[in-house]
Design a protein around this motif. Structure first.
Motif, mmCIF file in Angstrom:
data_model
loop_
_atom_site.group_PDB
_atom_site.id
_atom_site.type_symbol
_atom_site.label_atom_id
_atom_site.label_comp_id
_atom_site.label_asym_id
_atom_site.label_seq_id
_atom_site.Cartn_x
_atom_site.Cartn_y
_atom_site.Cartn_z
ATOM 1 N N ARG A 203 62.571 -0.374 50.700
ATOM 2 C CA ARG A 203 61.730 0.540 51.483
ATOM 3 C C ARG A 203 62.578 1.477 52.342
ATOM 4 O O ARG A 203 62.242 2.655 52.512
ATOM 5 C CB ARG A 203 60.739 -0.244 52.339
ATOM 6 C CG ARG A 203 59.637 -0.892 51.478
ATOM 7 C CD ARG A 203 58.573 -1.586 52.309
ATOM 8 N NE ARG A 203 59.161 -2.755 52.954
ATOM 9 C CZ ARG A 203 58.774 -3.227 54.126
ATOM 10 N NH1 ARG A 203 57.820 -2.651 54.817
ATOM 11 N NH2 ARG A 203 59.347 -4.299 54.632
ATOM 12 N N ARG B 49 68.408 12.416 60.305
ATOM 13 C CA ARG B 49 68.026 13.838 60.273
ATOM 14 C C ARG B 49 69.107 14.683 59.590
ATOM 15 O O ARG B 49 68.790 15.605 58.833
ATOM 16 C CB ARG B 49 67.749 14.358 61.681
ATOM 17 C CG ARG B 49 66.438 13.883 62.250
ATOM 18 C CD ARG B 49 66.171 14.517 63.626
ATOM 19 N NE ARG B 49 64.991 13.940 64.232
ATOM 20 C CZ ARG B 49 65.016 13.005 65.189
ATOM 21 N NH1 ARG B 49 66.165 12.563 65.677
ATOM 22 N NH2 ARG B 49 63.894 12.537 65.676
ATOM 23 N N SER C 80 63.995 4.099 50.039
ATOM 24 C CA SER C 80 62.896 4.980 49.652
ATOM 25 C C SER C 80 62.565 5.948 50.788
ATOM 26 O O SER C 80 62.348 7.146 50.551
ATOM 27 C CB SER C 80 61.676 4.145 49.277
ATOM 28 O OG SER C 80 60.604 4.970 48.916
ATOM 29 N N ALA C 81 62.524 5.455 52.027
ATOM 30 C CA ALA C 81 62.265 6.323 53.182
ATOM 31 C C ALA C 81 63.409 7.327 53.353
ATOM 32 O O ALA C 81 63.177 8.505 53.660
ATOM 33 C CB ALA C 81 62.092 5.486 54.449
ATOM 34 N N PHE D 239 68.849 14.052 55.920
ATOM 35 C CA PHE D 239 67.660 14.714 55.373
ATOM 36 C C PHE D 239 67.918 16.205 55.189
ATOM 37 O O PHE D 239 67.562 16.778 54.154
ATOM 38 C CB PHE D 239 66.445 14.516 56.288
ATOM 39 C CG PHE D 239 65.995 13.090 56.455
ATOM 40 C CD1 PHE D 239 66.450 12.058 55.640
ATOM 41 C CD2 PHE D 239 65.088 12.770 57.455
ATOM 42 C CE1 PHE D 239 66.017 10.748 55.814
ATOM 43 C CE2 PHE D 239 64.639 11.468 57.634
ATOM 44 C CZ PHE D 239 65.105 10.457 56.807
ATOM 45 N N GLY E 221 63.054 9.908 50.625
ATOM 46 C CA GLY E 221 61.847 10.704 50.820
ATOM 47 C C GLY E 221 61.827 11.472 52.126
ATOM 48 O O GLY E 221 60.863 12.163 52.437
ATOM 49 N N ARG E 222 62.895 11.328 52.929
ATOM 50 C CA ARG E 222 63.017 11.997 54.227
ATOM 51 C C ARG E 222 61.858 11.637 55.161
ATOM 52 O O ARG E 222 61.273 12.497 55.810
ATOM 53 C CB ARG E 222 63.152 13.506 54.052
ATOM 54 C CG ARG E 222 64.422 13.873 53.312
ATOM 55 C CD ARG E 222 64.637 15.338 53.242
ATOM 56 N NE ARG E 222 63.769 15.882 52.206
ATOM 57 C CZ ARG E 222 63.768 17.136 51.830
ATOM 58 N NH1 ARG E 222 64.562 17.994 52.384
ATOM 59 N NH2 ARG E 222 62.955 17.546 50.895
ATOM 60 N N HIS E 223 61.589 10.326 55.241
ATOM 61 C CA HIS E 223 60.524 9.809 56.101
ATOM 62 C C HIS E 223 61.160 9.088 57.281
ATOM 63 O O HIS E 223 61.449 7.892 57.217
ATOM 64 C CB HIS E 223 59.607 8.880 55.315
ATOM 65 C CG HIS E 223 58.949 9.535 54.143
ATOM 66 N ND1 HIS E 223 58.011 10.537 54.288
ATOM 67 C CD2 HIS E 223 59.119 9.354 52.814
ATOM 68 C CE1 HIS E 223 57.625 10.936 53.089
ATOM 69 N NE2 HIS E 223 58.277 10.239 52.180
ATOM 70 N N LEU E 224 61.401 9.829 58.343
ATOM 71 C CA LEU E 224 62.117 9.315 59.508
ATOM 72 C C LEU E 224 61.434 8.098 60.114
ATOM 73 O O LEU E 224 62.063 7.063 60.338
ATOM 74 C CB LEU E 224 62.288 10.416 60.552
ATOM 75 C CG LEU E 224 63.064 10.020 61.808
ATOM 76 C CD1 LEU E 224 64.508 9.674 61.465
ATOM 77 C CD2 LEU E 224 63.010 11.147 62.833
ATOM 78 N N ARG E 225 60.158 8.203 60.417
ATOM 79 C CA ARG E 225 59.446 7.103 61.078
ATOM 80 C C ARG E 225 59.471 5.847 60.213
ATOM 81 O O ARG E 225 59.717 4.754 60.704
ATOM 82 C CB ARG E 225 58.000 7.522 61.387
ATOM 83 C CG ARG E 225 57.133 6.485 62.024
ATOM 84 C CD ARG E 225 57.583 5.902 63.349
ATOM 85 N NE ARG E 225 58.224 6.806 64.258
ATOM 86 C CZ ARG E 225 59.233 6.467 65.080
ATOM 87 N NH1 ARG E 225 59.727 5.253 65.105
ATOM 88 N NH2 ARG E 225 59.777 7.340 65.879
ATOM 89 N N ALA E 226 59.249 5.989 58.915
ATOM 90 C CA ALA E 226 59.255 4.827 58.020
ATOM 91 C C ALA E 226 60.628 4.159 58.008
ATOM 92 O O ALA E 226 60.728 2.927 58.018
ATOM 93 C CB ALA E 226 58.841 5.235 56.610
#
Length: 189
Positions: free
Chosen positions: A57, A104, A60-61, A107, A64-69
């Protein structure tokens, strides 16, 4: 002669198989079959399964550039090391705030990590450690350095987890802090 419902279903299924393009059932239509490694028997405890899940996960985060995740999967005092391929040095981020800055940056650079395999590096409880071998890493930086298809990193990542629930990443060692910076020199795969 009266057909039973089962006979009708079987005939319909057979007709469907005849009408499908070759390879449709295997999902390989238009591509030759690959020889896969034979299946390997493995056993995971519930804790180990949670650790593997957290790593997958997190990656994957990251991709996917999902900072909070991504930040939800690390401890407040997380420690991350990585390679700065442009300067050929190891970098380190300590604590959730610095790690957020590192994420960041990654990303913005369109950094992508592709897993080759995840290994059990410490089967003894209570603290798990996994190794992650990378199949490939791509980024704008690597493309600008002459690696348009990316690289296969020279080092595996070492991921250390918390000893208590919920399982979280306390260390994501993906760079040679304290070791030779030459491992941060990008090379053709």
């Amino acid at each position: 002669m009266r057909r039973t419902r089962l006979t009708q279903v079987l005939m319909g299924f057979g007709l469907t198989l005849l009408l499908l393009p070759a390879g449709s059932l295997s999902g390989t239509a238009g591509r030759p079959l690959r020889k896969l490694d034979p299946p390997t028997t493995f056993t995971l405890s519930a804790r180990q399964a949670s650790e593997v899940s957290v790593v997958v996960r997190f990656i994957s985060a990251f991709n996917g550039r999902h900072l909070r995740a991504a930040l939800d999967l690390v401890t407040p005092s997380v420690d991350v090391s990585d390679c700065d391929y442009r300067r050929v040095v190891a970098t380190e981020a300590r604590g959730r705030r610095q790690v957020a800055g590192w994420l960041r940056q990654r990303f913005r650079d369109h950094d992508q990590l592709k897993v080759a395999r995840i290994l059990n590096e410490n089967p003894d409880p209570p603290s798990g450690v996994v190794g992650v071998d990378w199949a490939r890493r791509t980024s704008n930086t690597l493309r600008s350095l002459g690696f348009p298809a990316g690289i296969k990193p020279q080092l595996s990542a070492k991921v250390v987890f918390t000893t208590t629930a919920p399982v979280r990443i306390s260390r994501f060692a993906n760079g040679p802090v304290g070791g030779s910076p030459s491992a941060c020199r990008p090379q053709t795969p």
